[in-house]
Design a protein around this motif. Structure first.
Motif, PDB file in Angstrom:
ATOM      1  N   ARG A 205      13.358  41.016  -7.850  1.00 36.54           N
ATOM      2  CA  ARG A 205      14.567  41.569  -8.421  1.00 36.54           C
ATOM      3  C   ARG A 205      15.588  40.797  -7.503  1.00 36.54           C
ATOM      4  O   ARG A 205      16.875  41.036  -8.219  1.00 36.54           O
ATOM      5  CB  ARG A 205      14.647  42.988  -8.273  1.00 36.54           C
ATOM      6  N   TYR A 206      15.394  40.338  -6.569  1.00 35.60           N
ATOM      7  CA  TYR A 206      16.571  40.019  -5.584  1.00 35.60           C
ATOM      8  C   TYR A 206      16.976  38.409  -5.725  1.00 35.60           C
ATOM      9  O   TYR A 206      18.040  38.194  -6.083  1.00 35.60           O
ATOM     10  CB  TYR A 206      16.607  40.655  -4.115  1.00 35.60           C
ATOM     11  N   ASP A 207      15.948  37.481  -4.982  1.00 35.23           N
ATOM     12  CA  ASP A 207      16.135  36.357  -5.176  1.00 35.23           C
ATOM     13  C   ASP A 207      15.053  35.807  -6.163  1.00 35.23           C
ATOM     14  O   ASP A 207      13.804  36.115  -5.958  1.00 35.23           O
ATOM     15  CB  ASP A 207      16.223  35.567  -3.716  1.00 35.23           C
ATOM     16  N   TYR A 208      15.163  34.772  -6.956  1.00 39.47           N
ATOM     17  CA  TYR A 208      14.162  34.313  -7.805  1.00 39.47           C
ATOM     18  C   TYR A 208      14.207  32.955  -8.340  1.00 39.47           C
ATOM     19  O   TYR A 208      15.526  32.616  -8.315  1.00 39.47           O
ATOM     20  CB  TYR A 208      13.823  35.553  -8.795  1.00 39.47           C
ATOM     21  N   VAL A 209      13.213  32.415  -8.628  1.00 34.92           N
ATOM     22  CA  VAL A 209      13.394  31.365  -9.563  1.00 34.92           C
ATOM     23  C   VAL A 209      12.694  31.471 -11.059  1.00 34.92           C
ATOM     24  O   VAL A 209      11.805  32.049 -11.087  1.00 34.92           O
ATOM     25  CB  VAL A 209      12.563  29.918  -8.831  1.00 34.92           C
ATOM     26  N   ALA A 210      13.547  31.392 -12.004  1.00 31.47           N
ATOM     27  CA  ALA A 210      12.864  31.589 -13.315  1.00 31.47           C
ATOM     28  C   ALA A 210      12.948  30.109 -13.981  1.00 31.47           C
ATOM     29  O   ALA A 210      13.829  29.491 -13.995  1.00 31.47           O
ATOM     30  CB  ALA A 210      13.811  32.446 -14.006  1.00 31.47           C
ATOM     31  N   VAL A 211      11.758  30.185 -15.019  1.00 31.91           N
ATOM     32  CA  VAL A 211      11.582  28.609 -15.788  1.00 31.91           C
ATOM     33  C   VAL A 211      11.438  29.026 -17.006  1.00 31.91           C
ATOM     34  O   VAL A 211      10.624  29.964 -17.318  1.00 31.91           O
ATOM     35  CB  VAL A 211      10.448  27.968 -15.088  1.00 31.91           C
ATOM     36  N   PHE A 212      12.209  28.222 -17.986  1.00 31.91           N
ATOM     37  CA  PHE A 212      12.312  28.534 -19.173  1.00 31.91           C
ATOM     38  C   PHE A 212      11.989  27.399 -20.140  1.00 31.91           C
ATOM     39  O   PHE A 212      12.509  26.023 -19.761  1.00 31.91           O
ATOM     40  CB  PHE A 212      13.744  29.060 -19.899  1.00 31.91           C
ATOM     41  N   ASN A 213      11.374  27.449 -21.264  1.00 32.23           N
ATOM     42  CA  ASN A 213      11.196  26.465 -22.299  1.00 32.23           C
ATOM     43  C   ASN A 213      12.634  26.287 -22.940  1.00 32.23           C
ATOM     44  O   ASN A 213      13.004  27.350 -23.392  1.00 32.23           O
ATOM     45  CB  ASN A 213      10.077  26.587 -23.325  1.00 32.23           C
ATOM     46  N   GLY A 214      12.861  24.967 -23.112  1.00 31.92           N
ATOM     47  CA  GLY A 214      14.303  24.827 -23.922  1.00 31.92           C
ATOM     48  C   GLY A 214      15.382  24.756 -22.916  1.00 31.92           C
ATOM     49  O   GLY A 214      15.521  25.041 -21.574  1.00 31.92           O
ATOM     50  N   GLY A 215      16.544  24.498 -23.278  1.00 31.11           N
ATOM     51  CA  GLY A 215      17.789  24.283 -22.649  1.00 31.11           C
ATOM     52  C   GLY A 215      18.661  25.485 -22.471  1.00 31.11           C
ATOM     53  O   GLY A 215      19.494  25.502 -21.886  1.00 31.11           O
ATOM     54  N   GLU A 216      18.495  26.300 -23.365  1.00 34.15           N
ATOM     55  CA  GLU A 216      19.360  27.780 -23.420  1.00 34.15           C
ATOM     56  C   GLU A 216      18.410  28.673 -22.671  1.00 34.15           C
ATOM     57  O   GLU A 216      17.276  28.831 -22.985  1.00 34.15           O
ATOM     58  CB  GLU A 216      19.619  28.093 -24.704  1.00 34.15           C
ATOM     59  N   ILE A 217      18.946  29.388 -21.935  1.00 36.08           N
ATOM     60  CA  ILE A 217      18.188  30.432 -20.973  1.00 36.08           C
ATOM     61  C   ILE A 217      17.750  31.748 -22.092  1.00 36.08           C
ATOM     62  O   ILE A 217      18.908  32.320 -22.611  1.00 36.08           O
ATOM     63  CB  ILE A 217      18.938  31.013 -19.940  1.00 36.08           C
TER      64      ILE A 217
END
Length: 413
Positions: free
Chosen positions: A207-219
């Motif tokens: 919840r505080y510090d994180y890395v998120a990875v998404f498919n595609g260029g728009e979050i």
């Protein structure tokens, strides 16, 4: 992390700062608006009162040319959900068609958010149900160089490369920073992503510090591959198409070493392995969505607490605080009394109270009612919500069940 501060003492200096000098009463925030200048405040409609349901408010912020917008949340209280699907605040670069910097909900404030130009768009959306006090945030203008080595992110188009947190590897990453790396490969290629070193503030739910990875260029949370923190590198990631987006966010408190990641482009393979699974999974579609066949089963609880414990992914006791029917299923929020088996269930925490979302696939089976206490056992969907099927074990929670549940918690399955 310390619990959220009481609302009134926190708001007094903020409201004083936001109030025009000549105004004899506290300011009333409207639904959106166009604001400009070196600094100022924006807040949800009616703040600090409860924000209205079914609304979408948009603020367009402009600071002087040649500067960037820095947005700092001073207070945040929106319906909590691990994917922020119900009530949320979106932050975008620019005023139109800009990349989304982040989506936020719950009560945990993000770190300072920085645009890549002198324009930023803030949009708050609420649904028909539970609401909180909303938010208040301060925007200010900054010189691009003022943030120095906290600047990070960018567009990566070379066939291979690396990216890392600010200050890597000399010292910890800074507090209050947001980075977005957009990796773009040619149309006929995929992206392979690996983290070599990884150390981001640990929290069970990142919840505080994180890395998120998404498919595609728009979050887009529907396209999120994963959200990571702690000191174990995520498993290697392969994109679905030719774009990946990596977002790193640190809040305003603890920091850690950070990370370095590497990527490379690889040819897209022919989907020869996708044909057999398609034919074999066709007959099982009734178990994937609430169908007439599934929900016409006789609704009768089978087995005991003991016999169902090990086969269930999660086991909790709690009070049903919201229950909404959607597409034949019941979507409920459970205020947790105790957790006996957590599994992959996403549990939200605000102060000392914890809650979880569950979906009763067939709304009448098993039947749960708002305001009552239950023992709930079930499986977990990919997004962290609990899934309760007609054969899941659910029963009213009584004090006498506590002893059995405590014994089961110590059992090795």
């Amino acid at each position: 992390m310390p619990p959220a501060a009481p609302l009134l003492p926190l708001l007094l200096p903020l409201l004083a700062a936001a109030r025009p000098a000549a105004a004899p009463h506290r300011p009333t925030f409207a639904c959106g608006g166009v604001v400009s200048g070196e600094s100022g405040f924006i807040g949800s409609e009616g703040f600090p009162g409860v924000y209205p349901p079914n609304s979408k408010c948009t603020w367009k912020i402009t600071v002087p040319e040649g500067k960037v917008v820095v947005l700092s949340f001073r207070y945040l209280d929106l319906e909590s959900d691990n994917l922020c699907r119900y009530d949320f605040v979106d932050i975008y670069n620019g005023h139109a068609n800009g990349q989304r910097i982040g989506r936020f909900c719950g009560t945990v404030k993000p770190g300072a958010l920085v645009s890549n130009s002198n324009k930023m768009l803030v949009q708050m959306t609420s649904d028909a149900n539970t609401a909180g006090s909303g938010f208040i945030a301060k925007f200010s203008a900054a010189e691009p160089h003022e943030r120095g080595d906290q600047y990070c992110g960018g567009r990566l188009e070379k066939p291979s490369g690396s990216f890392q947190t600010p200050n890597w590897p000399e010292r910890d990453y800074p507090a209050g920073v947001t980075c977005s790396w957009h990796i773009v490969a040619p149309k006929n290629q995929l992206i392979e992503l690996k983290f070599e070193k990884f150390d981001v503030e640990r929290d069970n739910y990142c919840r505080y510090d994180y890395v998120a990875v998404f498919n595609g260029g728009e979050i887009n949370d529907a396209k999120r591959i994963g959200k990571y923190c702690g000191d174990s590198p995520p498993a290697p990631i392969l994109s679905e198409k030719n774009e990946l987006l990596i977002q790193f966010l640190s809040d305003l408190s603890l920091t850690a070493d950070g990370f370095i990641g590497h990527y490379n482009f690889r040819p897209k393979k022919l989907p020869t392995t996708t044909v057999p699974p398609t034919t074999t999974t066709t007959p099982s579609t009734p178990s994937l969505k609430p169908t007439v066949a599934l929900c016409q089963q006789k609704c009768k609880r089978s087995g005991t607490l003991e016999s169902n414990y090990c086969s269930s992914n999660f086991v909790i006791t709690g009070t049903v605080i919201t229950a909404i029917t959607r597409a034949g299923s019941l979507h409920a929020t459970i205020s947790i009394i105790n957790v006996y088996k957590e599994g992959n269930l996403a549990i939200q925490q605000a102060g000392k109270s914890m809650s979880a979302k569950i979906v009763v696939v067939c709304k009448q089976c098993p039947l749960i009612r708002r305001g009552l206490n239950y023992i709930i056992m079930g499986q977990v969907e990919e997004d962290g919500r609990g899934k309760v099927l007609p054969n899941s074990f659910v029963m009213s929670f009584k004090a006498k069940n506590q002893k059995i549940l405590n014994a089961l918690k110590n059992r090795t399955c």
